[in-house]
Design an enzyme around this catalytic site. Structure first.
Site, PDB file in Angstrom:
ATOM      1  CD  GLU A  27      -1.617  26.801 -27.803  1.00 21.26           C
ATOM      2  OE1 GLU A  27      -2.464  25.972 -28.167  1.00 21.26           O
ATOM      3  OE2 GLU A  27      -0.541  26.993 -28.403  1.00 21.26           O
ATOM      4  CE  LYS A  55      11.693  15.994 -34.990  1.00 17.59           C
ATOM      5  NZ  LYS A  55      11.719  16.277 -33.496  1.00 17.59           N
ATOM      6  CB  CYS A  83      -3.704  22.767 -30.714  1.00 14.58           C
ATOM      7  SG  CYS A  83      -1.946  22.375 -30.751  1.00 14.58           S
ATOM      8  CD  GLU A 111      -3.246  21.357 -34.876  1.00 15.36           C
ATOM      9  OE1 GLU A 111      -3.224  22.409 -34.189  1.00 15.36           O
ATOM     10  OE2 GLU A 111      -3.120  20.227 -34.406  1.00 15.36           O
TER      11      GLU A 111
END
Length: 476
Positions: free
Chosen positions: A375, A174, A283, A249
């Site tokens: 982040e 997906k 990331c 992750e």
């Protein structure tokens, strides 16, 4: 003219069960892009059924047989890289160098796992003395669900699909609803390359509609997710409730630690890469630049000079989604100090029409400031000075994340000492390469489980032990 993209189920395109398609956006122009199928539980059910039918025959192939198919998929990616790059560019705005890198890496994932599964995919014989034969087997889970993000769609799909398929699993993927086209084309190429129908299926749509249905499906026996911490927490609850293993992750706020005795030219180049590569939408971007006080201002001046030479559309692209563009602007508005360079959108020119944000550096930021701890996921670098190794370590470990870190120093012993104490899944010392062969994953809020390397291969396998007595059975 826009194109409508259907799901890919059981080796062919399938329209959405609900008859609707979702719009996408070209982030370079903010004009409408292609439309992708709005998947839901009925589409996921079709895909899982197809995968369940196909998994037994696929798993029954030898590792060499599956590896041969994966090699052909790598060949197909390389042969049709231009199409994959075009599809990726249309929905992400990535620059040519970034697109080429990701296409090459995507093929390399399939080629790597096609080879290593023939050795590392085998079990081992365990010596237990005469008259006993004991061995282990790596067996596939069956149907695996893979949910991928919008920032590196093709690359991250291949990073999960290649080891999962190599170990004999069938997969339902997906992709993000913002960037689905390249993953759909990958599935088409895999089928043409000889992957049996149903072994790789792609259902597109939103997380609440398609992603949740995939994670909750009782016949999906393993999950992998790359994305936000909030969604990772939710999926961990779903997987835990079903006792299904999950690779996560998640985010990062990775430190790049520079000591005064380092090769400053190379360290500065690494810092600029953290801003420019995929516009910081990575990331593992080392977006916190920690610099020893005696050279801090010099390093910042060098970084600012280099960042101001970056060219939009050549060295970096736009933000990929409207939501992320707004989120980064919110961070900039909340910054506690003025920017040394950048600090907002382009006021004029073609970049002003798109989701571009000028590469930005904030110097001497309070380590507790939001922009230094959370982040950003954009072309934004913050710098923090430190006095000594102890303070550098405290700053490096001073967030909730632990994905990647980098250390630059002329003292290799110090670099390795810090590498052992920094809480991160990967640490590069003086530019040590972190490649397909090196396991990748996080500590703390950056997730758990590992992708890449041999570790990823075994993430997608269950280990069975068989022990047999070789003594002749006695008769009644």
């Amino acid at each position: 003219m826009t194109t409508r993209h259907d799901h890919w189920i059981d080796g062919r395109p399938e329209p959405p069960h609900n008859g609707t398609w979702l719009p996408t956006l070209d982030p370079v122009t903010r004009l409408p892009g292609d439309r992708i199928a709005a998947g839901g539980p009925a589409d996921v059910e079709r895909a899982v059924r197809a995968a369940d039918r196909a998994r037994h025959d696929w798993a029954s192939l030898s590792p060499a047989g599956r590896g041969a198919v994966l090699h052909r998929i790598a060949d197909a990616i390389e042969a049709d890289a231009d199409t994959l790059m075009r599809l990726e560019r249309e929905c992400t705005g990535k620059v040519p160098a970034q697109l080429r890198l990701e296409a090459d890496m995507s093929a390399a994932y399939f080629r790597y796992y096609a080879g290593v599964v023939r050795a590392a995919g085998q079990g081992q014989v365990i010596e237990q003395g005469a008259g006993v034969h004991t061995y282990t087997r790596h067996e596939p889970y069956g149907v695996v669900g893979v949910i991928t993000p919008w920032n590196l769609p093709l690359n991250q799909a291949c990073r999960a699909l290649a080891p999962a398929l190599a170990m004999g699993n069938a997969v339902v993927a997906k992709p993000s609803e913002f960037t689905s086209a390249s993953t759909l084309h990958l599935a088409r190429l895999a089928t043409r390359a000889g992957l049996p129908d149903g072994v790789l299926n792609v259902v597109t749509g939103t997380g609440p509609d398609a992603g949740e249905a995939l994670a909750a499906h009782p016949d999906v026996r393993r999950l992998a997710f790359t994305g936000s911490v909030a969604t990772g927490r939710y999926l961990a609850g779903v997987a835990g409730g079903r006792l299904v293993p999950l690779t996560l992750e998640l985010g990062g706020k990775s430190p790049l630690v520079v000591f005064a005795d380092a090769d400053l030219d190379r360290a500065v180049a690494a810092a600029v890469t953290a801003v420019a590569a995929n516009s910081g939408q990575v990331c593992s971007a080392t977006a916190r630049l920690l610099v020893e006080e005696s050279v801090h201002d010099d390093v910042v001046d060098r970084v600012v000079t280099a960042v101001e030479k970056l060219r939009p559309g050549v060295d970096f692209g736009p933000l990929i989604t409207e939501a992320q563009y707004g989120r980064v602007l919110d961070f900039l508005a909340d910054a506690p100090v003025p920017p040394s360079t950048g600090g907002g959108p382009y006021p004029r020119g073609p970049e002003a029409r798109g989701l571009y944000i000028r590469p930005t550096v904030y110097a001497r930021v309070d380590p507790q400031a939001r922009i230094a701890r959370e982040e950003v996921f954009g072309p934004v670098l913050v710098t923090l000075p430190f006095r000594d190794e102890t303070e550098a370590l405290a700053l490096a470990n001073g967030t909730d994340y632990g994905l990647v870190a980098a250390v630059w120093t002329g003292d290799l012993a110090r670099g390795l000492r810090l590498a052992e104490r920094i809480e991160a899944g990967q640490v590069a010392v003086n530019g040590g390469p972190l490649t397909i062969e090196t396991p990748f994953g996080g500590y703390r809020h950056s997730g758990y489980g590992r992708e890449k390397g041999l570790a990823a291969l075994h993430e997608y396998a269950q280990l069975k032990t068989v022990s047999a007595s070789l003594d002749r059975p006695r008769r009644g």
